[in-house]
Design a protein around this motif. Structure first.
Motif, PDB file in Angstrom:
ATOM      1  N   ARG A  40       0.840  -1.212   0.000  1.00  0.00           N
ATOM      2  CA  ARG A  40       0.000   0.000   0.000  1.00  0.00           C
ATOM      3  C   ARG A  40       0.871   1.255   0.000  1.00  0.00           C
ATOM      4  NH1 ARG A  40      -5.458  -0.284   1.436  1.00  0.00           N
ATOM      5  NH2 ARG A  40      -6.270  -2.385   1.835  1.00  0.00           N
ATOM      6  N   SER A  94      -4.588  -6.124   0.324  1.00  0.00           N
ATOM      7  CA  SER A  94      -4.808  -5.573  -1.025  1.00  0.00           C
ATOM      8  C   SER A  94      -4.030  -6.309  -2.115  1.00  0.00           C
ATOM      9  CB  SER A  94      -4.427  -4.092  -1.037  1.00  0.00           C
ATOM     10  OG  SER A  94      -3.036  -3.951  -0.731  1.00  0.00           O
ATOM     11  N   GLU A 501      -3.044   5.260   5.728  1.00  0.00           N
ATOM     12  CA  GLU A 501      -3.679   4.314   4.797  1.00  0.00           C
ATOM     13  C   GLU A 501      -2.978   2.948   4.716  1.00  0.00           C
ATOM     14  OE1 GLU A 501      -4.875   2.254   1.221  1.00  0.00           O
ATOM     15  OE2 GLU A 501      -2.976   3.313   1.309  1.00  0.00           O
ATOM     16  N   PRO A 505      -6.176   0.941   6.746  1.00  0.00           N
ATOM     17  CA  PRO A 505      -6.888   1.344   5.520  1.00  0.00           C
ATOM     18  C   PRO A 505      -8.362   1.685   5.722  1.00  0.00           C
ATOM     19  CG  PRO A 505      -6.393  -1.019   5.490  1.00  0.00           C
ATOM     20  CD  PRO A 505      -5.637  -0.427   6.635  1.00  0.00           C
ATOM     21  N   PHE A 506      -9.052   0.956   6.617  1.00  0.00           N
ATOM     22  CA  PHE A 506     -10.482   1.230   6.839  1.00  0.00           C
ATOM     23  C   PHE A 506     -10.662   2.558   7.582  1.00  0.00           C
ATOM     24  CE2 PHE A 506     -10.091  -3.313   6.266  1.00  0.00           C
ATOM     25  CZ  PHE A 506     -11.164  -3.623   5.441  1.00  0.00           C
ATOM     26  N   SER A 508      -8.458   5.060   7.530  1.00  0.00           N
ATOM     27  CA  SER A 508      -8.071   6.108   6.585  1.00  0.00           C
ATOM     28  C   SER A 508      -9.253   6.478   5.691  1.00  0.00           C
ATOM     29  CB  SER A 508      -6.891   5.611   5.737  1.00  0.00           C
ATOM     30  OG  SER A 508      -6.647   6.484   4.671  1.00  0.00           O
ATOM     31  N   GLU A 509      -9.985   5.466   5.241  1.00  0.00           N
ATOM     32  CA  GLU A 509     -11.156   5.690   4.394  1.00  0.00           C
ATOM     33  C   GLU A 509     -12.218   6.500   5.130  1.00  0.00           C
ATOM     34  OE1 GLU A 509     -12.770   5.784   0.854  1.00  0.00           O
ATOM     35  OE2 GLU A 509     -10.880   4.743   1.214  1.00  0.00           O
ATOM     36  N   LYS A 510     -12.472   6.136   6.394  1.00  0.00           N
ATOM     37  CA  LYS A 510     -13.458   6.873   7.210  1.00  0.00           C
ATOM     38  C   LYS A 510     -13.019   8.317   7.418  1.00  0.00           C
ATOM     39  CE  LYS A 510     -15.062   3.098  10.227  1.00  0.00           C
ATOM     40  NZ  LYS A 510     -14.933   2.622  11.616  1.00  0.00           N
ATOM     41  N   LYS A 512     -10.930  10.082   5.577  1.00  0.00           N
ATOM     42  CA  LYS A 512     -11.016  10.830   4.310  1.00  0.00           C
ATOM     43  C   LYS A 512     -12.460  11.267   4.033  1.00  0.00           C
ATOM     44  CE  LYS A 512      -7.006   8.711   2.082  1.00  0.00           C
ATOM     45  NZ  LYS A 512      -6.523   7.648   1.186  1.00  0.00           N
ATOM     46  N   LYS A 513     -13.402  10.403   4.423  1.00  0.00           N
ATOM     47  CA  LYS A 513     -14.822  10.744   4.246  1.00  0.00           C
ATOM     48  C   LYS A 513     -15.203  11.920   5.158  1.00  0.00           C
ATOM     49  CE  LYS A 513     -19.367   8.669   4.760  1.00  0.00           C
ATOM     50  NZ  LYS A 513     -20.056   7.555   5.404  1.00  0.00           N
TER      51      LYS A 513
END
Length: 691
Positions: A40, A94, A501, A505-506, A508-510, A512-513
């Protein structure tokens, strides 16, 4: 060739998991989490990456499990391939491609690889004596033989390796070998096989590993390789007498398959081929171009295969590049004991994902922060809870939540324009810009544990910045200054969203949202954190806060500890030796016993005796005294009124001056506690005989 410092592309492999069971935390900590972090990270840096893996589905352990469960090897591999693949997807590993060695592309690739080496004369053909099970009428592959290790004396060593001392063995080296199929002593029988003469590659390996990689390979990896090379390498069989695997593709190979250690690493190549075909790419540069950096992520039990045997195969084939690094980890233990698939002493990934939904990153973080990079480490549920509650919740989550909540409270979610930055503000932003480089240095040297703590230090920086500035107090007196503080804090939060990230990763996604980082005006790549003037520009609108992590309660941890305790008890019961059967008796011998149902009507401890209780028992014939050695398992007051089975016609015997007139029948439970052999059924009266 020494270390490749500026490659055009990366081929990252993670050890093929063996499909005789699911994935557990030892696999994750040793191989899959570090490999995923690294892949990643490289992608975030804009690199061309092929991250490949697949299920290892051949070999004797599959055959053993199939025999044990009364099913076909295909049923075993399909079951576990499905569980493993889904677990990896749900956990967020990933892979660019996750294949399997039963795939047609793998059979073709491994067969071609063997044939080329065979035609080049890279193998030696020998007739050797192998262990043979006359009852099962088959040659015994290494794992079908168990015996005493000639090096350490461990009595349950396998034919290929002693798991006690780690020595690599041949089945014929074992003392007192036995077949695991029938339990019989095997005989020796002649059979023909092909061998890879590793001794031919000693000078190549000495130069490549001991000279060129002395400075950049991990000491545990380098040390194990040096030990093997210094001992002198010997030819190693590449074929096996088995009916499960890839058929040997040359004349005389009938009834034989490629040895699993030969075919499994070729699975990396076939997985790359499968990926390249799907993506419309050429696979060859990822394995044959000198500008490609090849890195193998493995556990320490695979060092020899990936650093000595597979590179010798690649060198012999002639077309392939060699691994640039093999950053093998040591082992992870669980609550002080060695992880064991066969004994169910493990935290299984698919079970964790069910029991801790949406908490993949908590396990990823706990395993990375405690990674067994230089020595064996121990996973404990208490440490897992502490990492979550004291670091992810209290530091990382707390900082992000405060920033988002205050931005909405003061500015309706809009990033404020800063006033003039103070030295303190500039210092915080400068510290943020250093983090990509700091993390990169750790990651490039495969120090993932160190990198995870550096990431947490970025969250600590944000928390300290807010705590020192106290915008919630300053808002009453200096609104302009608070705009600057919140602007700086939002830059740090954005840096966290990007740099976390690879690790989380999960999360980081939250994050970023929350920060609404889908916008093209926002800088969201790794190097941008170090170079961008503003990661999150003034006027940008963020979304409402949501909790990134939740606190883990003591009762949840206790449930996991109870689960392990139940496993420990079940193992103890399985390991408990069964007392051998006594000499055979006749029916007449048995009929001499007079066994009756009785009730204990009085019970007291025998003075000055720790184990003895003096009981008064109503046998239906009479009330008699029986002395019984059960005081360690029962309190006198707890057994009054208990129905018991009594041997009534046992000759009386004096114990500490008290005459005992019979015997009460007992057995032991799995904890070693005595249990009455109990006639507790309604309607059973004292004096009833047992026959």
């Amino acid at each position: 060739m020494a270390q490749n410092t500026s490659p055009s592309r990366y081929t990252i492999t993670a050890a093929l998991p063996y499909t005789n069971g699911p994935i557990h935390i030892g696999h994750l900590a040793g191989v899959y989490v570090p490999a995923d972090i690294y892949s990643r990270y490289l992608r975030l840096k804009g690199n061309d990456v092929a991250f490949v893996c697949g299920s290892d589905e051949h070999g004797v352990a599959i055959s053993m499990k199939a025999k044990k469960e009364g099913v076909t090897p295909k049923e075993i591999i399909d079951k576990y391939h499905s569980i493993i693949k889904k677990s990896f997807v749900d956990f967020g590993v990933s892979f660019d491609n996750y294949s399997r060695t039963s795939a047609e592309v793998h059979h073709e690739t491994a067969s071609e690889f063997f044939k080329k080496m065979y035609e080049q004369g890279d193998f030696i053909e020998e007739e050797t004596e192998q262990l043979y099970d006359d009852e099962a009428k088959q040659f015994l592959a290494d794992r079908f033989v168990i015996g005493t290790c000639p090096k350490c004396g461990h009595e349950e060593a396998y034919g290929d390796q002693c798991e006690n001392c780690g020595s690599s063995l041949n089945a014929t080296d074992l003392i007192n070998p036995k077949s695991t199929i029938t339990g019989t002593v095997p005989s020796l029988k002649k059979t023909k096989h092909w061998f890879l003469p590793l001794d031919r590659y000693e000078s190549f390996l000495k130069k490549w590993i001991l000279e060129e990689h002395k400075a950049d390979w991990k000491p545990n990896v380098y040390g194990q390789c040096k030990s093997w090379i210094d001992e002198g390498l010997k030819p190693r069989a590449v074929t096996r007498d088995l009916d499960w695997g890839i058929p040997v593709p040359v004349e005389g190979g009938e009834g034989k398959v490629l040895y699993v250690w030969f075919d499994a690493p070729i699975g990396y190549i076939s997985s790359t081929k499968e990926w390249a075909e799907r993506e419309g790419k050429d696979w060859e540069p990822y394995w044959k171009d000198k500008d490609t950096k090849l890195v193998h992520f493995i556990g320490k039990d695979n060092i020899v295969f990936h650093c000595i045997i597979f590179p010798s195969m690649l060198e012999a084939n002639g077309d392939y590049i060699l691994p640039d690094n093999v950053p093998a980890n040591e082992f992870l233990n669980l609550e002080g004991n060695k992880l064991s698939t066969s004994k169910n002493w493990a935290v299984w990934l698919h079970e964790y994902l069910e029991e801790f939904p949406d908490m993949q990153d908590v396990l990823r973080y706990a395993l990375t922060a405690n990674a067994p990079e230089t020595k064996d480490n121990d996973f404990t549920w208490k440490d897992f809870q502490s990492r979550n509650n004291n670091e992810l919740v209290a530091i990382f989550g707390n900082f992000v939540n405060r920033v988002a909540v205050l931005t909405h409270k003061y500015y309706g979610g809009e990033v404020p324009a800063p006033a003039e930055l103070t030295a303190f503000d500039k210092e915080a932003l400068e510290a943020l810009r250093e983090f990509p480089n700091t993390l990169s240095k750790s990651l490039e040297r495969y120090r993932f544990r160190e990198a995870s703590q550096q990431l947490m230090n970025l969250a600590r920086l944000g928390n300290k910045y807010l705590a020192d500035q106290e915008p919630w107090k300053l808002i009453k007196t200096d609104e302009e200054k608070v705009k600057t503080i919140m602007y700086v804090a939002l830059q740090i939060a954005t840096g966290l969203a990007v740099l976390s990230e690879p690790f989380l990763p999960f999360t980081s996604e939250k994050l970023k949202k929350i920060l609404n980082l889908g916008s093209s005006t926002v800088e969201t790549d790794w190097d941008g954190v170090a170079t961008a003037e503003a990661l999150l520009p003034a006027g940008h609108t963020i979304n409402k806060s949501e909790l990134l992590f939740r606190k883990i309660e003591d009762k949840e941890i206790q449930q996991q500890l109870d689960k392990l305790e139940a496993t420990k008890k079940a193992n103890a019961q399985m390991d408990k030796e069964v007392i051998p059967q006594k000499d055979t008796i006749t029916f007449d011998d048995f009929s001499k016993l007079d066994m009756r149902v009785g009730t204990i009507i009085e019970a007291e401890k025998m003075p000055k005796a720790n184990k003895l209780l003096v009981l008064k028992v109503d046998t239906g014939l009479d009330t008699r005294t029986i002395v019984s050695g059960i005081a360690n398992s029962f309190k006198p007051e707890d057994i009054v009124g208990k129905k018991v089975t009594v041997v009534a016609n046992l000759a009386p015997r004096k114990l500490r001056g008290v005459e005992s007139q019979g015997m009460i029948l007992m057995t032991e439970n799995k904890d070693g506690k005595l249990v009455f052999v109990n006639p507790d059924e309604d309607g059973v009266s004292n004096g009833e005989t047992i026959n």
